[in-house]
Design an enzyme around this catalytic site. Structure first.
Site, mmCIF file in Angstrom:
data_model
loop_
_atom_site.group_PDB
_atom_site.id
_atom_site.type_symbol
_atom_site.label_atom_id
_atom_site.label_comp_id
_atom_site.label_asym_id
_atom_site.label_seq_id
_atom_site.Cartn_x
_atom_site.Cartn_y
_atom_site.Cartn_z
ATOM 1 N N CYS A 114 0.972 -1.092 -0.301
ATOM 2 C CA CYS A 114 -0.121 0.100 -0.040
ATOM 3 C C CYS A 114 1.090 1.591 -0.347
ATOM 4 O O CYS A 114 0.081 2.314 -0.264
ATOM 5 C CB CYS A 114 -1.342 0.066 1.173
ATOM 6 S SG CYS A 114 -2.633 -1.600 0.898
ATOM 7 N N HIS A 246 -3.326 7.457 2.187
ATOM 8 C CA HIS A 246 -3.573 6.134 1.587
ATOM 9 C C HIS A 246 -5.336 6.732 1.481
ATOM 10 O O HIS A 246 -5.967 6.223 3.298
ATOM 11 C CB HIS A 246 -2.792 4.900 2.001
ATOM 12 C CG HIS A 246 -3.474 3.485 1.755
ATOM 13 N ND1 HIS A 246 -3.889 3.097 0.089
ATOM 14 C CD2 HIS A 246 -3.090 2.422 2.756
ATOM 15 C CE1 HIS A 246 -4.008 1.467 1.150
ATOM 16 N NE2 HIS A 246 -3.735 1.173 1.755
ATOM 17 N N ASN A 276 -10.658 -0.417 -0.395
ATOM 18 C CA ASN A 276 -9.055 0.412 -0.507
ATOM 19 C C ASN A 276 -8.559 -0.372 -1.602
ATOM 20 O O ASN A 276 -8.114 -1.641 -1.689
ATOM 21 C CB ASN A 276 -8.349 -0.782 1.122
ATOM 22 C CG ASN A 276 -6.880 -0.578 0.942
ATOM 23 O OD1 ASN A 276 -6.224 -0.081 -0.160
ATOM 24 N ND2 ASN A 276 -6.166 -1.044 1.835
HETATM 25 O O1 UT7 Z 1 -3.843 -0.745 3.564
HETATM 26 C C1 UT7 Z 1 -3.138 -1.487 4.071
HETATM 27 C C2 UT7 Z 1 -3.867 -0.990 5.476
HETATM 28 N N1 UT7 Z 1 -4.926 -1.601 6.508
HETATM 29 C C3 UT7 Z 1 -5.588 -1.026 7.344
HETATM 30 O O2 UT7 Z 1 -5.131 -0.233 7.370
HETATM 31 C C4 UT7 Z 1 -6.982 -1.856 7.507
HETATM 32 C C5 UT7 Z 1 -6.747 -1.565 9.270
HETATM 33 N N2 UT7 Z 1 -8.001 -2.201 9.959
HETATM 34 C C6 UT7 Z 1 -8.499 -1.788 9.899
HETATM 35 O O3 UT7 Z 1 -8.937 -0.739 9.335
HETATM 36 C C7 UT7 Z 1 -10.435 -2.476 11.091
HETATM 37 O O4 UT7 Z 1 -9.473 -3.039 11.874
HETATM 38 C C8 UT7 Z 1 -10.858 -3.607 9.925
HETATM 39 C C9 UT7 Z 1 -11.950 -2.617 8.904
HETATM 40 C C10 UT7 Z 1 -10.480 -4.148 9.474
HETATM 41 C C11 UT7 Z 1 -11.373 -4.236 10.872
HETATM 42 O O5 UT7 Z 1 -12.127 -3.087 12.197
HETATM 43 P P1 UT7 Z 1 -12.443 -3.836 13.756
HETATM 44 O O6 UT7 Z 1 -13.401 -2.604 14.654
HETATM 45 O O7 UT7 Z 1 -10.782 -3.640 13.982
HETATM 46 O O8 UT7 Z 1 -13.023 -5.272 14.466
HETATM 47 P P2 UT7 Z 1 -12.802 -6.229 14.052
HETATM 48 O O9 UT7 Z 1 -11.372 -6.791 13.201
HETATM 49 O O10 UT7 Z 1 -12.135 -6.070 15.837
HETATM 50 O O11 UT7 Z 1 -13.840 -7.107 13.987
HETATM 51 C C12 UT7 Z 1 -15.108 -7.267 15.367
HETATM 52 C C13 UT7 Z 1 -16.316 -7.713 14.596
HETATM 53 C C14 UT7 Z 1 -15.821 -9.084 15.000
HETATM 54 O O12 UT7 Z 1 -16.255 -10.416 15.836
HETATM 55 P P3 UT7 Z 1 -16.940 -10.173 16.975
HETATM 56 O O13 UT7 Z 1 -14.889 -11.134 16.993
HETATM 57 O O14 UT7 Z 1 -16.067 -9.124 17.588
HETATM 58 O O15 UT7 Z 1 -17.675 -11.656 17.780
HETATM 59 C C15 UT7 Z 1 -15.240 -9.526 13.495
HETATM 60 O O16 UT7 Z 1 -15.766 -11.151 13.514
HETATM 61 O O17 UT7 Z 1 -16.413 -7.419 13.806
HETATM 62 C C16 UT7 Z 1 -16.637 -8.809 12.590
HETATM 63 N N3 UT7 Z 1 -16.583 -8.473 11.567
HETATM 64 C C17 UT7 Z 1 -17.163 -8.395 10.608
HETATM 65 N N4 UT7 Z 1 -18.843 -8.634 11.069
HETATM 66 C C18 UT7 Z 1 -19.538 -7.798 9.433
HETATM 67 C C19 UT7 Z 1 -15.401 -8.677 10.985
HETATM 68 N N5 UT7 Z 1 -15.789 -8.550 9.515
HETATM 69 C C20 UT7 Z 1 -16.573 -9.042 9.539
HETATM 70 C C21 UT7 Z 1 -17.134 -8.036 8.245
HETATM 71 N N6 UT7 Z 1 -18.356 -8.337 8.580
HETATM 72 N N7 UT7 Z 1 -17.437 -8.305 7.263
#
Ligand code: UT7
Length: 319
Positions: A114, A246, A276
């Site tokens: 990225c 980004h 992204n």
């Molecule tokens: O470009 C390279 C750099 N990349 C980035 O900068 C990405 C950085 N990270 C992020 O943008 C965020 O961490 C994410 C968008 C990937 C995730 O957001 P989050 O608030 O950190 O959520 P999480 O991973 O902690 O997941 C929260 C919950 C989980 O469920 P439980 O364990 O709390 O029951 C996941 O299973 O959300 C669930 N979950 C989803 N639910 C519905 C994960 N993906 C999805 C989804 N739809 N697509």
């Protein structure tokens, strides 16, 4: 007078197919509400058969040349940032070169995921300032849809395909790139990686990410490198007209702007439409804000990115 690398033209290209969150939710266990609340993403573009990193890059490059009022034969350097090349080798830059009808110039790919576009821009700027080239195409192009695990809802909803390009021209004057700053820390390979490759599995592999941990590093690293590049360029935050970041997650953009004391209206946000697009996201956002009239000649613009490796970087320029 100082010789600088000036942006002479910008261009971008997207695949013809736009996929909304609602459409994705028909095949993936997710909802529009979750995706919008956690990321700000509403849609992404997905390459069809025949649309590749090199074809998207070529379309973006043609538009940047047209915007600059230049011919392909005016170009003596092509630097293409991608983590999803058409082939393991040769470089996608040479495919773009052939498609543009350039018989001889320097052409190579840069791979910093990225952050790829920032790395490509810094390399091209160095080559222009050292006199190795005079007019460069700097391109970020990706087809991440081809390396996504479409069964992993935590990653597949986040990414999209596309390309952005700019023409850099070596000119004397006040405009152009003022400073660049690049970083890498290879200890974080396991937080964002692809589980395949030519020298390990012999396969292309799929993207894997520990999103929450990447998020934490992103805000700290991006705020740090933005401060560094502004200091190097001798600029204060108040002098910045536009930040073109980004586009990984709207929450990262908000948190980084807040940490730096930058008003949100100075941040160009396209993640809602494009998702992204890795190395393509900064030039895609730049093209959007130039073509809709927000970024004007002589504006101070700061570009930044962070991605797999980890890698991160920033550039400050007078447009
Ligand atoms: O470009 C390279 C750099 N990349 C980035 O900068 C990405 C950085 N990270 C992020 O943008 C965020 O961490 C994410 C968008 C990937 C995730 O957001 P989050 O608030 O950190 O959520 P999480 O991973 O902690 O997941 C929260 C919950 C989980 O469920 P439980 O364990 O709390 O029951 C996941 O299973 O959300 C669930 N979950 C989803 N639910 C519905 C994960 N993906 C999805 C989804 N739809 N697509």
């Amino acid at each position: 007078m100082t010789r600088r690398s000036v942006i002479a033209g910008v261009g971008s290209a997207l695949p013809s197919r736009r996929v909304s969150n609602e459409e994705l939710a028909q095949t993936v266990d997710t909802t529009d509400q979750w995706i919008v609340e956690r990321t700000g993403i509403r849609s992404r573009y997905v390459a069809a058969e025949g649309e590749t990193t090199a074809t998207l890059a070529t379309d973006a490059a043609r538009r940047a040349l047209e915007h600059a009022g230049l011919q392909a034969t005016d170009i003596d350097l092509i630097v293409l940032a991608t983590a999803t090349p058409d082939q393991t080798f040769p470089s996608s830059a040479t495919k773009v070169q052939a498609a543009l009808g350039i018989d001889d110039c320097i052409a190579f790919d840069v791979h910093a995921v990225c952050t790829g576009f920032l790395y490509a821009l810094a390399v091209a700027d160095s080559m222009l300032r050292s006199g190795n080239a005079t007019r460069a195409l700097v391109i970020g192009a990706e087809t991440f849809s081809r390396i996504l695990d479409w069964e992993d809802r935590a990653t597949c909803v986040l990414f999209g395909d596309g390309a952005g390009a700019l023409v850099l021209s070596s000119e004397e004057g006040e405009r152009g790139i003022l400073a660049t700053k690049l970083h890498a820390d290879g200890r974080h390979n396991d937080l964002l990686f692809v589980d395949g490759g030519p020298s390990t599995t012999g396969t292309v592999g799929k993207l894997r990410m520990k999103g929450r941990e990447v998020f934490r590093h992103a805000v700290v690293n991006l705020a740090g490198v933005l401060n560094e590049v502004l200091a190097e360029a001798g600029l204060t935050t108040a002098e910045v007209d536009w930040v073109v970041p980004h586009q990984a997650n709207a929450r990262i953009l908000d948190a980084t702007a807040k940490k730096l004391g930058l008003p949100p209206e100075k941040v160009v946000v396209t993640v809602g439409e494009h998702a992204n697009t890795s190395a393509a996201s900064v030039p895609l956002a730049l093209d959007t804000a130039v073509k809709d009239g927000r970024i004007k000649r002589n504006d101070i613009v700061v570009l930044e990115a962070m991605g797999g490796g980890f890698t991160w970087g920033a550039a400050a320029l007078r447009y």
